[in-house]
Design a protein around this motif. Structure first.
Motif, PDB file in Angstrom:
ATOM      1  N   ARG A  34       0.834  -1.209   0.000  1.00 23.24           N
ATOM      2  CA  ARG A  34       0.000   0.000   0.000  1.00 23.24           C
ATOM      3  C   ARG A  34       0.866   1.256   0.000  1.00 23.24           C
ATOM      4  O   ARG A  34       0.438   2.308  -0.476  1.00 23.24           O
ATOM      5  N   LEU A  35       2.075   1.140   0.540  1.00 21.04           N
ATOM      6  CA  LEU A  35       3.004   2.274   0.565  1.00 21.04           C
ATOM      7  C   LEU A  35       3.859   2.333  -0.696  1.00 21.04           C
ATOM      8  O   LEU A  35       4.564   3.312  -0.912  1.00 21.04           O
ATOM      9  N   GLY A  36       3.833   1.277  -1.483  1.00 22.76           N
ATOM     10  CA  GLY A  36       4.660   1.241  -2.678  1.00 22.76           C
ATOM     11  C   GLY A  36       6.122   1.011  -2.374  1.00 22.76           C
ATOM     12  O   GLY A  36       6.984   1.251  -3.218  1.00 22.76           O
ATOM     13  N   LEU A  37       6.411   0.551  -1.177  1.00 23.27           N
ATOM     14  CA  LEU A  37       7.815   0.362  -0.784  1.00 23.27           C
ATOM     15  C   LEU A  37       8.461  -0.814  -1.499  1.00 23.27           C
ATOM     16  O   LEU A  37       9.639  -0.740  -1.854  1.00 23.27           O
ATOM     17  N   ASN A  38       7.708  -1.869  -1.695  1.00 22.79           N
ATOM     18  CA  ASN A  38       8.296  -3.089  -2.256  1.00 22.79           C
ATOM     19  C   ASN A  38       8.958  -2.844  -3.598  1.00 22.79           C
ATOM     20  O   ASN A  38       9.997  -3.422  -3.904  1.00 22.79           O
ATOM     21  N   GLU A  39       8.363  -2.000  -4.419  1.00 28.14           N
ATOM     22  CA  GLU A  39       8.911  -1.789  -5.756  1.00 28.14           C
ATOM     23  C   GLU A  39      10.107  -0.851  -5.794  1.00 28.14           C
ATOM     24  O   GLU A  39      10.760  -0.728  -6.816  1.00 28.14           O
ATOM     25  N   HIS A  40      10.393  -0.181  -4.681  1.00 31.16           N
ATOM     26  CA  HIS A  40      11.496   0.781  -4.659  1.00 31.16           C
ATOM     27  C   HIS A  40      12.661   0.379  -3.766  1.00 31.16           C
ATOM     28  O   HIS A  40      13.623   1.121  -3.651  1.00 31.16           O
ATOM     29  N   LEU A  41      12.563  -0.767  -3.132  1.00 32.97           N
ATOM     30  CA  LEU A  41      13.654  -1.233  -2.278  1.00 32.97           C
ATOM     31  C   LEU A  41      14.539  -2.187  -3.072  1.00 32.97           C
ATOM     32  O   LEU A  41      14.045  -2.962  -3.890  1.00 32.97           O
ATOM     33  N   SER A  42      15.821  -2.140  -2.789  1.00 27.52           N
ATOM     34  CA  SER A  42      16.733  -3.094  -3.419  1.00 27.52           C
ATOM     35  C   SER A  42      16.368  -4.495  -2.950  1.00 27.52           C
ATOM     36  O   SER A  42      15.661  -4.676  -1.954  1.00 27.52           O
ATOM     37  N   SER A  43      16.856  -5.494  -3.659  1.00 24.67           N
ATOM     38  CA  SER A  43      16.548  -6.874  -3.262  1.00 24.67           C
ATOM     39  C   SER A  43      17.096  -7.165  -1.868  1.00 24.67           C
ATOM     40  O   SER A  43      16.462  -7.869  -1.089  1.00 24.67           O
ATOM     41  N   GLN A  44      18.260  -6.615  -1.546  1.00 22.36           N
ATOM     42  CA  GLN A  44      18.814  -6.833  -0.204  1.00 22.36           C
ATOM     43  C   GLN A  44      17.930  -6.210   0.869  1.00 22.36           C
ATOM     44  O   GLN A  44      17.689  -6.802   1.907  1.00 22.36           O
ATOM     45  N   ARG A  45      17.443  -4.988   0.610  1.00 15.41           N
ATOM     46  CA  ARG A  45      16.553  -4.327   1.584  1.00 15.41           C
ATOM     47  C   ARG A  45      15.229  -5.084   1.693  1.00 15.41           C
ATOM     48  O   ARG A  45      14.683  -5.223   2.778  1.00 15.41           O
ATOM     49  N   SER A  46      14.715  -5.558   0.562  1.00 19.66           N
ATOM     50  CA  SER A  46      13.470  -6.337   0.590  1.00 19.66           C
ATOM     51  C   SER A  46      13.650  -7.617   1.397  1.00 19.66           C
ATOM     52  O   SER A  46      12.780  -7.991   2.183  1.00 19.66           O
ATOM     53  N   ASN A  47      14.791  -8.279   1.217  1.00 19.45           N
ATOM     54  CA  ASN A  47      15.078  -9.485   2.001  1.00 19.45           C
ATOM     55  C   ASN A  47      15.168  -9.150   3.483  1.00 19.45           C
ATOM     56  O   ASN A  47      14.681  -9.905   4.326  1.00 19.45           O
ATOM     57  N   GLY A  48      15.797  -8.042   3.798  1.00 18.67           N
ATOM     58  CA  GLY A  48      15.904  -7.619   5.190  1.00 18.67           C
ATOM     59  C   GLY A  48      14.551  -7.312   5.801  1.00 18.67           C
ATOM     60  O   GLY A  48      14.274  -7.679   6.938  1.00 18.67           O
ATOM     61  N   LEU A  49      13.697  -6.651   5.022  1.00 19.12           N
ATOM     62  CA  LEU A  49      12.350  -6.356   5.492  1.00 19.12           C
ATOM     63  C   LEU A  49      11.581  -7.651   5.763  1.00 19.12           C
ATOM     64  O   LEU A  49      10.933  -7.793   6.799  1.00 19.12           O
ATOM     65  N   ARG A  50      11.695  -8.606   4.850  1.00 22.46           N
ATOM     66  CA  ARG A  50      11.047  -9.913   5.058  1.00 22.46           C
ATOM     67  C   ARG A  50      11.581 -10.582   6.316  1.00 22.46           C
ATOM     68  O   ARG A  50      10.821 -11.177   7.081  1.00 22.46           O
TER      69      ARG A  50
END
Length: 136
Positions: free
Chosen positions: A106-122
């Motif tokens: 809903r924030l649109g964050l997933n599409e703007h984070l690097s894969s490493q940041r996305s993995n960290g968020l997960r």
């Protein structure tokens, strides 16, 4: 099933047109968060799977879930602040009902984070769910 505090972030994001403004907003959320006490930055609170150093310290008080956290990267610290708005104050059983991936989309964050940041968020979300699952 997001908290009212998270809904405020969603509303704020609606007024921010470009990703750079949203990125700055997330960083500001992290700057506004109190730092985690150094005594809590121990292996047990460290989150594996993140490119930067991340610590999450969950605590449950009378069935209500809360966590504090910190990171050595400003954007990750901001993501921790956003996750705190999503989860803090929820009954423990409700933590497992939150679809964090959908809420973050809903924030649109997933599409703007690097894969490493996305993995960290997960990894942070998995840790939160694990702790809540152990106490339900």
């Amino acid at each position: 099933m997001a908290s009212a505090a998270f809904e405020e972030i969603v509303e704020d994001f609606e007024f921010l047109d470009d990703w750079e403004d949203r990125y700055r907003y997330v960083i500001e959320q992290g700057k506004a968060m109190d730092p985690l006490d150094d005594a809590l930055k121990v292996p047990a609170t460290k989150v594996d799977g993140c490119a930067s150093q991340v610590w999450l310290y969950p605590h449950i008080d009378e069935g209500v879930f809360r966590f504090d956290g910190d990171s050595d990267a400003m954007i990750v610290r901001g993501l921790i602040a956003v996750l705190r708005k999503l989860y803090n104050g929820l009954p423990v059983a409700d933590v497992l009902k939150v679809d964090a991936r959908a809420e973050m989309e809903r924030l649109g964050l997933n599409e703007h984070l690097s894969s490493q940041r996305s993995n960290g968020l997960r990894a942070m979300i998995e840790r939160i769910r694990l702790v809540a699952g152990e106490t339900v």
